[in-house]
Write an enzyme that holds these catalytic residues in place. Structure first.
Site, PDB file in Angstrom:
ATOM      1  N   SER A 282       0.839  -1.196   0.000  1.00  0.00           N
ATOM      2  CA  SER A 282       0.000   0.000   0.000  1.00  0.00           C
ATOM      3  C   SER A 282       0.868   1.238   0.000  1.00  0.00           C
ATOM      4  O   SER A 282       2.014   1.225   0.463  1.00  0.00           O
ATOM      5  CB  SER A 282      -0.896   0.025   1.240  1.00  0.00           C
ATOM      6  N   ASP A 283       0.328   2.330  -0.543  1.00  0.00           N
ATOM      7  CA  ASP A 283       0.916   3.628  -0.234  1.00  0.00           C
ATOM      8  C   ASP A 283       0.691   3.873   1.253  1.00  0.00           C
ATOM      9  O   ASP A 283      -0.117   3.199   1.905  1.00  0.00           O
ATOM     10  CB  ASP A 283       0.277   4.718  -1.097  1.00  0.00           C
ATOM     11  N   TRP A 284       1.395   4.845   1.795  1.00  0.00           N
ATOM     12  CA  TRP A 284       1.376   5.061   3.240  1.00  0.00           C
ATOM     13  C   TRP A 284      -0.013   5.526   3.683  1.00  0.00           C
ATOM     14  O   TRP A 284      -0.486   6.588   3.295  1.00  0.00           O
ATOM     15  CB  TRP A 284       2.468   6.051   3.610  1.00  0.00           C
ATOM     16  N   SER A 285      -0.670   4.673   4.468  1.00  0.00           N
ATOM     17  CA  SER A 285      -2.037   4.887   4.960  1.00  0.00           C
ATOM     18  C   SER A 285      -3.079   4.788   3.854  1.00  0.00           C
ATOM     19  O   SER A 285      -4.169   5.352   3.970  1.00  0.00           O
ATOM     20  CB  SER A 285      -2.172   6.233   5.696  1.00  0.00           C
ATOM     21  N   ALA A 286      -2.776   4.049   2.794  1.00  0.00           N
ATOM     22  CA  ALA A 286      -3.764   3.814   1.735  1.00  0.00           C
ATOM     23  C   ALA A 286      -4.530   2.520   1.948  1.00  0.00           C
ATOM     24  O   ALA A 286      -5.354   2.151   1.114  1.00  0.00           O
ATOM     25  CB  ALA A 286      -3.079   3.781   0.369  1.00  0.00           C
TER      26      ALA A 286
END
EC number: 3.2.1.21
Length: 863
Positions: A282-286
């Site tokens: 994931s992207d960060w906090s995605a």
């Protein structure tokens, strides 16, 4: 502390069910299950077998540790858990696409958009390899780059500069070469952002709320499969063929399903069709669900916690629970772990891996082991390892080769004998706060050498244009005077009037959405120059009949106010050249390097010329804002061709200090096997090792829990209690998508069957040649470009399909040779769910830009 863990109801039935609820009148993303399991085909075979061997020895908590970041308190911006029993350290992931973020004694390379302007495969590889060496020497296992998302749907998209070009072929080639370079240096490359991270507005809910937008879900990019395949997915197919180890899913929705839990995007397109063998992070906090993301194909959550430093995770202990209770099948978590380890082995990271020798969170030598809580052991966190090697010369070369000479009325190259040289504009000089004076380069001070956001690196130094030009002028014993205040027009007028040549520096920046600079919330709010740039140029040109404009920008800017001014004798675009900015520029200005960059985007007369604006106002209540890709594949030069607009400078344009002539186009049909859709079935999903019982995974008494750190262990053998989920116990049929847990053999997609899709797509069907002659007085480098008309009434007039870079001596002829593959001549058929070559007549064009195509020929029909 226990309460915090119980509140992490991340893999709940409710979270998965809510992810499936969409308004009836909005586009939807069709489901595709189960998540394809890796098989180690092709060049992945050895790495896959090694991964299977090691994962077979792992317990469930050890497998979960490989899939889950431990939070934002360790040395790297992302770190997985470790498997110390088997000698596997935590995996370090670090930004970004142009160099190492948050470190020291590293290089600041030119941005991806500059690499695109070189049109140079070899240089893209060399730059990638140099970056990979630096990441490796800092103890980093995974480089969070390169980027081909955004592709560049909008000219004002905030992060376009991190990628390459709005053309999928140019982007795809350079994307792939960069990946090869990084991974040949022993570091896992991350192809990002998958997919459709085409604007910064509304990409994250908290970020948007902070700017005053009342939304509860991120932007939905609504797009059909034809557009996906022919435009946005194209570079990622090239990345998969290049063997990329990791792919990062984006913040956005695709057709109203979050990218990181979008089974159509991850399971079908990426893993089933393109045959991706690495892991999806994931992207960060995605990450917005646990079971939903795991079953949809996301293999690793980063940075692990739900919100930064909250100690809660959608994976971690909740993934452990979901495997124990059968919500997530064992084969799925096994596949997640195998994919991570296969990528690790494929690049040889096991032979090179060393612990990180830096801290992302402090430049001090000493600090705490767990930075965000000032906890753990206190000791050396920064070893100040110099990883730069001789990369400065490479950076200078990329910077020079990426400069695009847009206009030249004979004023360039400079002779070095100019008596009075004026250097005008803030962009020529230093940031008064220092090159790294603004966090993540988030300000507009001094010369622009990179955009802002997580895609940046710290400068080890920054050679400004003013510094480099002054050195050149003094060599010739000339006078040089600088005015670096864009608003001091009276001083500009006087200095320009007294000069024999005025060099005017202007810029326009952009970056990631968590930083706003002068009202530019990541995305640019317009395409004008910053800080009075147009008036600065006009003031200089009104007082000096030899005014040369240098533009440092993240992409196209509007030049309509000055490009035809008779006293503006030359215009150069220098992009975002990195630490050697001034040195690379003077190499071109003074003729040591013959300019050979070609514009990787179109320069329009107005912002409206590019088509629809990016979305800056929420348009779906407080739900996910909706942006419809009604333009389809018609972006950048394709749009200008379709609407019969003449740009100021077309895609592919770039002048030289010499001239070239094109002739003798030939087309040779090659013998290639007929296209056949892939068929057959996969093997059944394998499992590796056994799972055990809940009591095997209770938090060990021997471990002291660190606040905010994400662990794989559960708090109780009572799984419902340990989950903290009020909906625990729902039946699968109430929320698990049909087929999501099915590990039986699956049908192979017609468009699949190999890395990047059906192997027959990459068969060469035609060989194209042309002769390019240097008709000028000096050696030069030309970029011949091959375009194709696919012939259909709803297709672009031409699309780029090939290019090369040829060094040609005066009077010399060189042969440009390239091939056309089946993919190059195909369109995506949404009914057949496969690529087809239509019956429309097809033509090829060769020339120096998308609008200068003197050579053309018809292609014989092909099946």
């Amino acid at each position: 502390m226990k309460l915090g863990w119980l509140e992490a109801a991340a893999l709940t039935a409710a979270s998965v069910a809510s992810a499936q609820v969409k308004q009836d009148d909005l586009p939807v993303s069709p489901p595709y299950y189960p998540s394809p399991w890796s098989n180690g085909e092709g060049e992945w075979a050895e790495a896959y077998n090694r991964a299977v061997q090691i994962v077979s020895q792992m317990t469930l908590d050890e497998k979960v540790n490989l899939t889950t970041g431990t939070g934002m308190s360790e040395k790297c911006v992302g770190q997985t858990g470790s498997v110390p029993r088997l000698g596997i350290n935590s995996i370090c992931l670090q930004d970004g696409p142009l160099g190492i973020r948050f470190t020291d004694y590293n290089s600041a390379f030119p941005a991806g958009v500059n690499v695109a302007a070189t049109w140079d495969r070899q240089l893209a590889y060399i730059r990638g390899h140099a970056m990979g060496q630096e990441f490796s020497d800092k103890g980093i296992d995974v480089q969070l780059g390169p980027a081909a998302g955004p592709l560049g749907r909008f000219p004002d998209g905030g992060r376009n500069w991190e990628g390459f070009s709005p053309d999928p072929v140019l982007s795809g080639v350079l994307f792939a070469e960069t990946i090869k370079g990084i991974q040949d240096a022993g570091v896992i490359a991350t192809a990002k952002h998958y997919l459709l991270n085409e604007q910064e507005h509304f990409r994250q809910v908290p970020e948007a709320n902070g700017y005053g937008y009342n939304i509860t879900e991120t932007l939905s990019e609504n797009v059909d499969d034809k557009t996906l395949h022919e435009l946005y997915l194209w570079p990622f197919a090239d990345a998969v063929r290049a063997g990329v180890g990791a792919i990062m899913c984006s913040y956005q929705h695709l057709n109203n399903t979050q990218a990181c839990q979008n089974s159509h995007l991850l399971n079908k397109l990426l893993k089933a069709e393109l045959g991706f063998q690495g892991f999806v992070m994931s992207d960060w906090s995605a990450t917005h669900s646990g079971v939903g993301s795991a079953l949809a194909g996301m293999d690793m959550t980063m940075p692990g916690d739900i919100a930064f430093n909250d100690g809660l995770s959608y994976y971690g202990p909740n993934l452990t629970i979901s495997v124990l209770n059968g919500t997530v099948p064992q084969w799925r978590v096994d596949d997640m772990a195998v994919r991570v380890m296969a990528a690790f082995y494929k690049v040889g990271r096991d032979r090179l891996a060393t612990p990180p020798n830096f801290s992302s969170w402090t430049r001090a030598e000493k600090g705490y082991e767990h930075a965000s809580i000032d906890g753990g052991a206190y000791g050396t966190v920064n070893e100040f390892v110099d990883v730069q090697q001789d990369h400065a010369s490479l950076i200078r070369r990329v910077g020079a080769d990426s400069i695009v000479l847009l206009k030249n009325e004979g004023s360039l190259p400079l002779t070095g004998k100019e008596r009075n040289v004026a250097i005008l504009g803030e962009d020529a000089g230093s940031n008064p706060y220092g090159a790294n004076g603004c966090d993540d380069r988030g300000c507009a001070q001094g010369t622009l050498a990179m955009g802002w956001g997580s895609g940046t690196a710290n400068f080890p130094y920054l050679v400004t244009p003013e510094q480099a030009i002054q050195q050149e002028v003094l060599k010739g014993r000339g006078n040089v005077f600088a005015v670096t205040d864009n608003w001091a027009l009276d001083k500009v007028n006087k200095t320009a009037s007294e000069s024999t040549v005025s060099l005017v520096f202007v810029n326009a920046g952009a970056g990631e959405g968590f930083i706003s600079v002068d009202g530019n919330e990541g995305d640019r709010k317009n395409l004008t120059l910053w800080k009075n740039g147009e008036n600065l140029i006009k003031a200089a040109a009104s007082n000096c009949n030899n005014t040369i404009v240098v533009i440092h920008s993240v992409g196209a800017v509007l030049v309509d106010q000055f490009y035809e001014h008779p006293n503006v004798t030359a215009i150069l675009w220098a992009g975002l050249p990195g630490q050697e900015s001034g040195n690379s520029l003077v190499d071109v200005l003074y003729g040591r390097v013959n300019p050979n960059g070609k514009s990787p985007f179109t320069w329009g007369k107005t912002r409206e010329a590019y088509g629809a604006p990016l979305l800056t106002e929420a348009n779906n209540g407080n739900g996910a804002p909706q942006t419809d890709h009604t333009e389809g594949v018609f972006i950048d030069y394709r749009h200008f061709d379709r609407t019969n607009q003449t740009p100021i400078y077309e895609f592919g344009h770039g002048l030289s200090y010499t001239t070239f002539k094109y002739s003798n186009l030939t087309v040779q049909k090659l013998n290639a096997p007929a296209y056949s859709p892939a068929s057959g079935q996969t093997k059944a999903a394998p499992t590796f090792g056994t799972i055990g019982e809940a009591e095997d995974y209770v938090f060990p008494d021997s471990i002291t829990r660190v606040r905010e750190f994400i662990y794989p262990w559960i708090n109780s053998t009572d799984l419902k209690e340990s989950s903290g989920d009020p909906n625990y116990g729902w039946d699968d049929e109430d929320y698990i998508p049909e087929g999501a847990k099915d590990g039986s053999p699956q049908d192979v997609l017609p468009s699949g069957g190999g890395a990047g899709g059906n192997p027959r797509l990459y068969d060469d069907l035609f060989r194209i040649t042309a002769i390019i002659k240097n008709t000028g007085p000096v050696a030069g480098t030309e970029v011949p470009q091959l375009y194709v008309s696919l012939g259909g009434p709803n297709e672009p007039k031409v699309v780029l399909r090939g290019f090369d870079k040829l060094v040609i001596q005066p009077g010399e002829e060189r042969v440009f040779t390239t091939t056309l593959t089946r993919r190059d001549l195909s369109n995506w058929d949404m009914e057949k769910d496969d690529w087809v070559i239509t019956s429309y007549p097809k033509k090829v064009f060769v020339g120096s830009s998308s609008r200068k195509l003197p050579l053309r020929a018809s292609l014989p029909a092909v099946q």
